[in-house]
Design a protein around this motif. Structure first.
Motif, PDB file in Angstrom:
ATOM      1  N   UNK A 126      -4.386  -9.897 -12.012  1.00 55.48           N
ATOM      2  CA  UNK A 126      -4.051  -8.610 -11.416  1.00 55.48           C
ATOM      3  C   UNK A 126      -3.824  -7.608 -12.537  1.00 55.48           C
ATOM      4  N   UNK A 135       0.915   0.665  13.358  1.00 53.94           N
ATOM      5  CA  UNK A 135       1.454  -0.450  12.597  1.00 53.94           C
ATOM      6  C   UNK A 135       1.887  -1.585  13.501  1.00 53.94           C
ATOM      7  N   UNK A 194       5.566  -9.465  -3.259  1.00 51.29           N
ATOM      8  CA  UNK A 194       4.128  -9.622  -2.996  1.00 51.29           C
ATOM      9  C   UNK A 194       3.815 -11.116  -3.027  1.00 51.29           C
ATOM     10  N   UNK A 247       5.543 -11.135   2.790  1.00 48.19           N
ATOM     11  CA  UNK A 247       4.273 -11.678   3.261  1.00 48.19           C
ATOM     12  C   UNK A 247       3.087 -10.721   3.150  1.00 48.19           C
ATOM     13  N   UNK A 248       3.357  -9.437   2.924  1.00 46.29           N
ATOM     14  CA  UNK A 248       2.236  -8.487   2.916  1.00 46.29           C
ATOM     15  C   UNK A 248       1.480  -8.536   1.588  1.00 46.29           C
ATOM     16  N   UNK A 262      -1.135  -7.466  -1.398  1.00 51.74           N
ATOM     17  CA  UNK A 262      -1.854  -6.334  -1.986  1.00 51.74           C
ATOM     18  C   UNK A 262      -2.995  -6.943  -2.794  1.00 51.74           C
ATOM     19  N   UNK A 280       7.288  -5.394   4.556  1.00 53.15           N
ATOM     20  CA  UNK A 280       6.567  -4.134   4.766  1.00 53.15           C
ATOM     21  C   UNK A 280       6.684  -3.721   6.230  1.00 53.15           C
TER      22      UNK A 280
END
Ligand code: SF4
Ligand code: SF4
Lengths: 678, 205
Positions: free
Chosen positions: A376, A656, B89, B110-111, B113, B148
């Motif tokens: 990353x 959302x 993350x 859990x979200x 990127x 999130x």
């Protein structure tokens, strides 16, 4: 807490959690500085930023974000000679630029105390090299202090001013990023009375004039002062010997690495060896080292980089006739940041002791995992104008990831936020070294390789730092190059300091004496100068294309303010419209039915607000603009070749919730909590 | 001397530094308490890996606090040395997993990127189940939520997810710092109302 701002009003007895950089600034404040300057650079920026931010509530304090480090250190010297205690800060590579004033500073000496705080950056997380500036002192003779924690960062800085005055040296305070950006407990001291701070320059030709024989005399004088300082440092509180038991092994260390060492010894349960903590790592008094050597037959030097202490101590050991063994770089690596892990491993290896099992397990597990994890890297902020600039330039020179097309042009990189353009997916730089190397190297390439087009990139702040003579040089010597100045109005990377052409402050107030960059470039003799908004990508790309067809030096100014500053100002002024999205506003949306996943927005532009989602019914992936992240710059909408992106009215909350429901479904195979015991 | 180490990891722009600052400020009440821990932030890089450490130190007595062999603390946490890991993350939880041991508590968001390398099709993003199973090989104390979503649901923005996660840590782990001490810090400064609400939401998880 009665005092609302401890940084400004704190006195003895107060304590707070303070950042290393702020502790340095506070130490300088306690010492009664009247001058503080820097050219911003990570990790040192907050040292001057915190003083600048608070200057309206601090009597008689002048702060300056200078245009470069050379000017900044000279400014500090001028203040010192006027009787004002002065603090100058910079990042590691800044000293390359300021090395000239630094070299002369020992010749001339100071009047009021002068401290140069340097933020070094081992491992180079925010720099283009990891040079150890301590080596400069071997020839510029600036004494070096190395604090180990937050408290010492303040205390040492405060004391550094007294020592600077006593021995007439500018004193270097060395702080690696680990200390600059460490936050911990600070006990405050008292502040000096500030009402008396007033400049009064007194002539001192014997010291301030350096030429011929005068320079030679000053050379001799500072060598003498250096000897006096060495004597003082034998007994000073800054260098400490901690006696061991009967062990014949001793450790020497300094700065943050000393903190790693002490905690490592505690973790390993090793308490019986002698330790020398060096608060001053230059100059090193032979007598002190000799005292430490007494009774030892093995000495281990624990330090970062190539071994500045080892170099000096081995010389002293030779002079003293020390018969024991001295170890250093055999156990501690020369490159990258020396972490606490490295110190634990180095000490275990030295003692041939096994590593603690929890530590060993974690290291092995990490090694095994690392290979499986996608890399990353950082990228531009969402809505950053640099993304549009890079996208346009790359399109203009025929680059495409998706189609596997290389670009034909040579692109010279430079230092700033836009440096991130060298990372994927843009890969838009062929070389990157120091400030303004881009045009400097690029203009020569354009003279010698006539087959290729050469583009050099530079940011506004970097251009003002030292780019003007380079541009002038390119014009005067007939190079054939396109110079793109990415003008986002701020020195953004280091926390948004103003540049000479910042038009509006963050509160919307117009700046005074604003420079017109376009006029400046013209006045340097460039006849081809265009200034346009990079977010109009098509227009910008075609401008690049036509500029590349022209001979000589061409300048294109990519003019658009940093999105973060624009959004902040809008927030302060309570404006809606551009900036970060809220519910019920118009937003950009990708129409699933029209999108052919050509990857122009998702990979080529690579705005992080455009994400990949899975269609619940079909199981197919599709591209989606996350309304909570998109800042509505509109660039993706302009570039989509299939007109799949449109502007719509949107209700964020409802959207959302829908997304939520879909996600919960897809995550059902894993229980939400795995809990055995606590 | 007792120590309690917390590693917080995630991406630039997620509010990780703030979490560290709040936690550290909550430890100022006693003289025998000390706190250290550095932040790793590379310039203004967005979406890059960021970590911050919070190290609480509790001295037995005054003489231990003055002992040079006990009172100097590294700003870093050694491998396996964290009592708790919070990650904002999912993938980065695995990068931060070097800090945990078999007794550590892990709280993660859990979200995902998606990094550029995945976008470009060079690598693939690991499944949540893979992340959990790898973590389970180290510790069984794993909790994860969609911070999130909780933030967006309750605040109409993503900005509170860090404080919600902080609440979740206090809900799931025994932290040697009073919940009230954290709340007192959250009460100061702008956005205090939302911050307190976010912390309470986390505590209920
Ligand atoms: S939205 Fe447009 S640019 Fe993006 S992938 Fe789809 S078709 Fe291509
Ligand atoms: S409008 Fe498009 S390019 Fe701009 S922030 Fe939103 S998704 Fe990204």
């Amino acid at each position: 807490m009665g005092k609302s701002n401890l940084f400004v009003n704190g006195t003895k007895g107060d304590k707070a959690i303070v950042l290393g950089n702020e502790a340095i600034a506070r130490g300088a404040l306690e010492a009664g500085i009247g001058y503080a300057s820097m050219y911003p650079g990570t990790p040192a920026s907050e040292i001057i930023a915190v003083l600048d931010k608070n200057k309206s509530s601090i009597e008689n304090l002048y702060t300056e974000f200078s245009l470069n480090e050379h000017i900044s250190l000279h400014g500090a010297i001028g203040a010192s000679w006027s009787g004002i205690r002065s603090l100058c800060a910079m990042k590691n590579v800044g000293l390359n630029v300021a090395s000239e004033p630094a070299q002369f500073l020992s010749y001339t000496g100071v009047k009021a105390g002068l401290v140069l705080a340097i933020g070094s950056d081992p491992g180079a997380p925010s720099s283009s090299n990891e040079q150890d500036d301590r080596w400069y002192s071997l020839h510029n003779y600036m004494p070096i202090m190395e604090p180990s924690n937050i408290q010492e960062a303040k205390d040492f800085t405060k004391d550094a001013f007294d020592i600077s005055e006593k021995f007439s040296f500018g004193v270097v305070l060395m702080a690696p990023s680990r200390l600059c950006h460490n936050a911990g407990t600070l006990y405050f001291g008292d502040l000096r009375d500030r009402s008396e701070i007033k400049g009064d320059f007194k002539k001192d030709p014997e010291n301030y004039l350096n030429l011929f024989g005068m320079a030679v005399r000053n050379h001799a004088k500072y060598l003498e002062r250096n000897e006096l300082l060495k004597k003082y440092l034998i007994e000073s509180k800054f260098n400490k010997i901690i006696n061991g038991s009967s062990s014949k092994i001793g450790f020497i260390s300094s700065g943050v690495v000393y903190a790693h060492l002490m905690e490592s010894l505690d973790i390993l349960g090793v308490y019986d060896h002698k330790i020398l903590k060096l608060g001053f790592t230059f100059p090193l008094p032979g007598e002190l080292i000799g005292r430490f050597f007494e009774g030892l037959d093995k000495v281990v030097i624990v330090e970062e980089a190539e071994g500045f202490l080892e170099f000096q101590i081995k010389k002293i050991a030779y002079e003293l006739g020390f018969k024991g063994a001295i170890y250093g770089k055999e156990f501690f690596k020369q490159t990258g940041e020396l972490t606490i892990d490295d110190v634990i491993v180095g000490i275990s290896n030295f003692f041939e002791k096994p590593l603690p099992s929890y530590f060993d397990f974690a290291v092995k597990k990490d090694k095994e995992l690392r290979d499986k994890l996608p890399q990353r890297s950082g990228t531009f902020c969402i809505g950053c104008p640099h993304r549009a600039t890079f996208y346009s330039i790359l399109k203009a020179v025929g680059f495409s990831n998706t189609e596997g097309k290389e670009r034909e042009a040579v692109i010279a990189g430079d230092i700033g936020c836009y440096t991130l353009g060298l990372l994927p997916p843009y890969n838009a730089m062929d070389f990157l070294t120091c400030m303004n190397a881009g045009l400097g190297i690029g203009q020569a390439i354009s003279i010698f390789d006539k087959q290729k087009k050469v583009i050099a990139l530079v940011g506004d702040s970097t251009f003002y730092h030292s780019g003007i003579p380079v541009l002038l040089n390119a014009v005067q010597n007939g190079s054939d190059i396109l110079y793109v100045i990415l003008d986002n109005s701020w020195t953004a990377m280091t926390g948004h300091q103003k540049t000479p052409s910042t038009q509006k402050d963050i509160d919307g107030k117009p700046s005074a004496n604003v420079l017109n960059l376009k006029d400046l470039v013209k006045s340097l003799g460039v006849s081809y100068v265009k200034s346009l908004d990079p977010n109009s990508v098509k227009r910008f790309a075609s401008q690049i294309k036509s500029a590349l067809k022209e001979p000589g030096v061409k300048v294109i100014i990519a003019k658009r303010e940093c999105i973060l500053q624009e959004a902040r100002r809008n927030k302060i002024l309570n404006k809606k419209g551009s900036g970060f999205a809220e519910a019920g506003e118009s937003l950009y949306e990708i129409q699933k039915s029209r999108c052919v996943k050509c990857n122009e927005c998702f990979v080529e532009l690579a705005c992080p607000a455009i994400i990949l989602k899975k269609d619940e019914e079909t199981g197919n992936d599709y591209y989606y603009i996350d309304p909570a992240s998109c800042v509505k710059c509109g660039v993706c909408c302009e570039i989509c070749p299939n007109s799949a992106i449109r502007k719509v009215e949107f209700d964020l909350k409802t959207e959302f919730k829908l997304r939520q429901r879909a996600e919960i479904k897809s995550a059902e195979e894993v229980p939400n909590e795995v809990r055995i015991n606590v | 001397m007792k120590k309690f180490n917390i590693a917080i990891v995630g991406l630039g722009g997620q509010g990780i530094i703030t979490m560290g600052t709040v936690m550290k400020n909550a430890a100022l009440s006693s003289d025998l308490q000390d706190v250290s821990g550095s932040e790793r932030r590379g310039g203004a890089q967005r979406e890059g890996y960021v970590e911050t450490f919070v190290k609480y130190i509790f001295y037995e007595n005054e003489s231990e606090m003055k002992d040079p062999r006990k009172s100097m603390h590294s700003p870093m946490i050694e491998s396996g040395g964290a009592d708790a890991l919070i990650s904002l993350e999912p993938l980065e939880t695995l990068r931060g997993a070097c800090y945990i041991n078999k007794n550590s508590i892990v709280i993660f968001n859990k979200t995902p990127y998606i990094p550029i390398s995945v976008r470009m099709g060079q690598t693939s993003y690991p499944e949540i189940s893979f992340i959990v199973s790898e973590l389970m090989k180290i510790t069984e104390n794993i909790f994860y939520y969609d911070f999130d979503a909780i933030s967006l649901e309750n605040f109409n923005s993503l900005t509170q997810k860090n404080i919600i996660a902080l609440g979740a840590l206090f809900a799931k782990a025994v932290i040697p710092i009073e919940i009230a001490a954290i709340e007192n810090i959250l009460k100061i400064g702008k956005g205090s109302e939302n911050n307190l609400k976010a912390f309470k939401l986390g505590l209920k998880l």
